[in-house]
Design a protein around this motif. Structure first.
Motif, mmCIF file in Angstrom:
data_model
loop_
_atom_site.group_PDB
_atom_site.id
_atom_site.type_symbol
_atom_site.label_atom_id
_atom_site.label_comp_id
_atom_site.label_asym_id
_atom_site.label_seq_id
_atom_site.Cartn_x
_atom_site.Cartn_y
_atom_site.Cartn_z
ATOM 1 N N UNK A 49 11.283 -13.722 0.257
ATOM 2 C CA UNK A 49 11.371 -12.283 0.516
ATOM 3 C C UNK A 49 11.735 -12.033 1.968
ATOM 4 N N UNK A 50 12.401 -10.930 2.191
ATOM 5 C CA UNK A 50 12.746 -10.537 3.555
ATOM 6 C C UNK A 50 12.048 -9.231 3.888
ATOM 7 N N UNK A 57 12.372 -8.019 -1.587
ATOM 8 C CA UNK A 57 12.101 -7.336 -0.325
ATOM 9 C C UNK A 57 10.626 -6.966 -0.260
ATOM 10 N N UNK A 58 10.020 -7.146 0.910
ATOM 11 C CA UNK A 58 8.647 -6.700 1.138
ATOM 12 C C UNK A 58 8.723 -5.213 1.465
ATOM 13 N N UNK A 59 8.020 -4.374 0.704
ATOM 14 C CA UNK A 59 8.106 -2.937 0.956
ATOM 15 C C UNK A 59 6.800 -2.332 1.456
ATOM 16 N N UNK A 60 5.684 -3.112 1.408
ATOM 17 C CA UNK A 60 4.405 -2.593 1.907
ATOM 18 C C UNK A 60 3.460 -3.754 2.153
ATOM 19 N N UNK A 90 8.837 -2.065 -11.665
ATOM 20 C CA UNK A 90 9.756 -2.945 -10.964
ATOM 21 C C UNK A 90 9.219 -3.490 -9.655
ATOM 22 N N UNK A 91 7.959 -3.238 -9.319
ATOM 23 C CA UNK A 91 7.347 -3.757 -8.096
ATOM 24 C C UNK A 91 6.226 -4.721 -8.469
ATOM 25 N N UNK A 92 6.029 -5.747 -7.630
ATOM 26 C CA UNK A 92 5.077 -6.809 -7.917
ATOM 27 C C UNK A 92 4.223 -7.058 -6.675
ATOM 28 N N UNK A 142 6.095 -6.383 -3.319
ATOM 29 C CA UNK A 142 7.453 -6.934 -3.337
ATOM 30 C C UNK A 142 8.288 -6.192 -4.365
ATOM 31 N N UNK A 143 9.525 -5.877 -3.967
ATOM 32 C CA UNK A 143 10.489 -5.308 -4.909
ATOM 33 C C UNK A 143 11.570 -6.359 -5.135
ATOM 34 N N UNK A 144 11.580 -7.000 -6.329
ATOM 35 C CA UNK A 144 12.601 -8.021 -6.602
ATOM 36 C C UNK A 144 14.008 -7.425 -6.554
ATOM 37 N N UNK A 145 14.959 -8.260 -6.114
ATOM 38 C CA UNK A 145 16.348 -7.815 -6.076
ATOM 39 C C UNK A 145 16.870 -7.664 -7.492
ATOM 40 N N UNK A 146 17.933 -6.860 -7.639
ATOM 41 C CA UNK A 146 18.560 -6.698 -8.956
ATOM 42 C C UNK A 146 19.250 -7.996 -9.376
#
Length: 107
Positions: A51-52, A83-86, A24-26, A71-75
């Motif tokens: 993305x935020x 969302x940017x997670x790293x 689920x992460x891209x 990036x973790x896409x929203x549901x």
């Protein structure tokens, strides 16, 4: 005689801390900063997302154009938002590209 300590180089330390994409992460490249902690990211799955940066990363990580991010896409609106997670360093980004994690995007 004393024992010699095994020391890692800076590059080895960065690669040891690498965050590999999970389900689920891209991976994506930042195309444009939009203001208000938002940016346009061209993702590895062929989609462009707005993305935020979540509050836990906002003050700790400085993201610029052409940085490789996770990036973790929203549901909801998963093809348009995320969302940017790293944020990856240049050394980590080159390692990911060599190992085949980055497929369609070029940086």
């Amino acid at each position: 005689m004393g024992k010699k300590k095994f020391e890692l180089s800076q590059e080895e330390v960065e690669i040891a801390k690498i965050r590999i994409p999970k389900e689920g992460e891209v991976l994506g490249i930042v195309e444009m900063m939009l203001g208000g902690d938002k940016m346009r990211v061209r993702c590895d799955d062929g989609k462009t997302r707005i993305c935020r940066i979540p509050g836990r990363l906002r003050k700790r990580v400085w993201i610029a154009v052409d940085d490789l991010v996770l990036v973790q896409p929203w549901k909801a609106q998963s093809d348009e938002r995320g969302d940017v997670i790293f944020k990856y360093t240049p050394t980590q980004a080159n390692w990911l590209k060599r190992k085949g994690y980055v497929k369609t995007i070029s940086f």
